[in-house]
Design an enzyme around this catalytic site. Sequence first.
Site: not given
Length: 901
Positions: A341, A640, A644
């Site tokens: 990410d 996070d 996800d």
Amino acid sequence: MALPDPAVSAPDDTSTVSWHAETAAAVAHHLEVDTAAGLSDEEAARRLLEHGPNQLTAVPGRPAWKRFADQLIQPLVLVLIGAGVVTAGLGEMVDSSVIFAVVLLNAGIGYWQEAKAEGALAALARSVATPVTVRRGGHRQQMDASQLVPGDVVLLAAGDRVPADLRLFLEHELHTDESMLTGESLPVGKHTAVLPADTLLAERLNMAYAGATVVAGQGSGLVIATGDATETGRIADLIAGAPELATPLTRKMATFSNWLLWAIGGLALLTAGVGLLRGESAFEMFMAAVALAVGAIPEGLPAAVTVTLAIGVARMAKRRAIIRRLAAVETLGSTTVICSDKTGTLTENAMTVHALLCAGRHYAVSGHGYNPAGDIRLDEQPASIAGALRETLVGGALCNDASLARSGQHWKITGDPTEAALLVAARKGTLEEHTLQALLPRQDVLPFDATRQYMATAHAGDAGQIIYIKGALEKLLPRCVDRLDEHGQTAPLVAAEIEAAARSLAEQGMRVLLLARRLDPTGTALSDERLHDLTLLGLVGMIDPPRKAAISAIRNCHSAGIRVKMITGDHAVTALAIAAQIGIDAKQALTGRELAELDEAALAVAAHETDVFARVEPEQKLRLVRALQSRGEVVAMTGDGVNDAPALKQANIGIAMGLGGTEVAKEAAAMVLTDDNFASIEAAVEEGRGVWDNLVKFITWTLPTNFGEGLVIVAAILFGSTLPITPLQILWINMSTAVLLGLPLAFEPIERGIMRRAPRRLETPVLDAALIRRIVLVSCLLLAGSFGLFLRELEQGHSLPEARTVAVNLFVMVEMLYLFNCRSLTRSFWSLGLFSNLWVWGGIGSMALLQLLLTYWPPLNRVFQTAPIGWQAWGEIFAVAIASSLLIGLEKYWSHGRHSP
């Protein structure tokens, strides 16, 4: 609008409706509800029976007994159980108890880790359990979110968590944080207008989704989905559907153990058969087969694997990576692709003003995050805070609802990160917002609105009212008629130059804000109509800056043959600009919309060739991970948010953020970063490679002993000789050396250059041809040395116990010296430093003491059928062991040393 007849159920096809593409009135009609009154209590109760509570369905896990039993049927554990049964059959209950204690310890650790892993869905269920304000029967009331049903009218305010998926029909400056669902790093402004049916989830601004947080404003919405039907519920299904992948270590160890079981069993039967054909008694052949099996089974291997992984866990914890699943340690060492990410992992997760364009001049702003340490420079010299520059900073600080405060060593913000960045920039220019607010008190405000895309505040000045405006360039630039120069005087405005400057900042991944002002002596109430004939103050370029540590970490990953891919919910332009700054060389970014149009084959190609993915939705992250895995990649995935979690579970190793991550992400992941820093991933990969190295070192060290013992038994049977070592002596060698000599290899420091190697491919066996050749060589040396000295002792007239004692000590002495060769499988142990692993010396000293006790202490002589030996015998043992060590060193040099750096 009349409430529906109780006999008529709410529509069942709500999952097929594009709610964002319908007007609020059409949605209310479809759900058969009056938005002014809400559902009646009776209708709500009926719908609750039909749709069920607003909770995620708990997926029943396997029974505890089955989870524990599964830990006992793994091949390595079966090998260990077999060793325990054999030793128990021999009457050696102490050794058998030790072996079974290791079995239970391994099973207990695996059971506990698996139980922890099944908490992901429970965390998701907790994320939607929250109090909620609704309108029912014309009255406003509070209730538990679990009682919500489709058609309920929900009232939202700042600080609330959205309890279900809503279609908004009223809003006032409503902003929600949807990062946990969409990956969008900034709060999202909402509206109630109709959107196209193909609008992506992250861009459905007339919707509010379960689990999001209201950060500003108020709003009202109709519940269109509850429980499993929400977007969060769909993610829960994706998590539940993601299989638990076997790690490279467990796959390879299973294959290795199966091969070992067949080899040991076949050799034992073959040897016993040969002995029977030679006329030996069945009992003696059975005992010989037992001795062969006991010798060939590496009893210490499962324990060594567990201890080595546990040491890796401890080392990673010191480098800010917490491992939740033990086998994940080694998986890191096999990683070929890291999907990361952007926000907070590759970047600081703190909006920072990086550039100011005022009066035709480009000012650079130093510093990172919300710490106001830094300054403003022009041509690398401290800038004079005057004219247009000063007014830009003043406007940014006053047209602002955020606040900044110091908490210990850190700075905390309240409010929008973009506005907080403006406060920080003003402080870097020696302008403190509280002082400015006292000098120019606010009189009125026109809040930011997603439609108008700007905010304005009016302040009382000496010459009348001053209006400061900040917002999108495309909305405000047409309203500007002139600009402020470096001396604070108005000057002609060239719109094309401003647009070109804004494009330049945007191409660098910055978010661009325009600040303007209007001097108005009338001081009437603020309105859109008053915001004309504006004076441009300047442009502000801000960015969530890359982490410096991430840049070097990505460079190291590339050197190690690991590709780093950025998968983010942010826009493609921002993602590409950040990628270029951190060292990801990407020519283009694929968006979620483009990914949705690809079939599985095309996606596999795109996933391999593309390194930046933007505006990606939850299912697409999962598809990307699966596409990479279909090409044989070992994928590490960071995340996070709730969005996800499915990809984290599907990945070979899921990595969650410890500081900013949701509990759902942490429960679904195998590893949690305590600092949310990509550099910690690179450090963990390095540790993972070190763990694998140490496991291979242990296997390369221990197998020659087991094979050598087996060969001694086979040779004795074939030649009709007495066994040079007994089963009990074999157990002594295997168990004591595995603990005192083998386990110190788990503490070997990481060898230099480990991150310059290519990742280990999945099809690569545990042992390559060179190591197998070395194992065979050492096994043959043990056979020749022990059998030769055993026969020599008998020829010289020594007793059978003395001859066997010499053979046992020869095995241990060769193992001691061979241990130094196994500290590195390719380089000389001299190059590692003699004292870089003190555990080795401690193990050798302890083992030497035990051997002296085995040889000279009467109680152990009686138990293990050993006897004291003389100095001549010790001299022969040392001579054979040193000669063997030299031959092993020459083989290593021939295989690796000539090519090692």
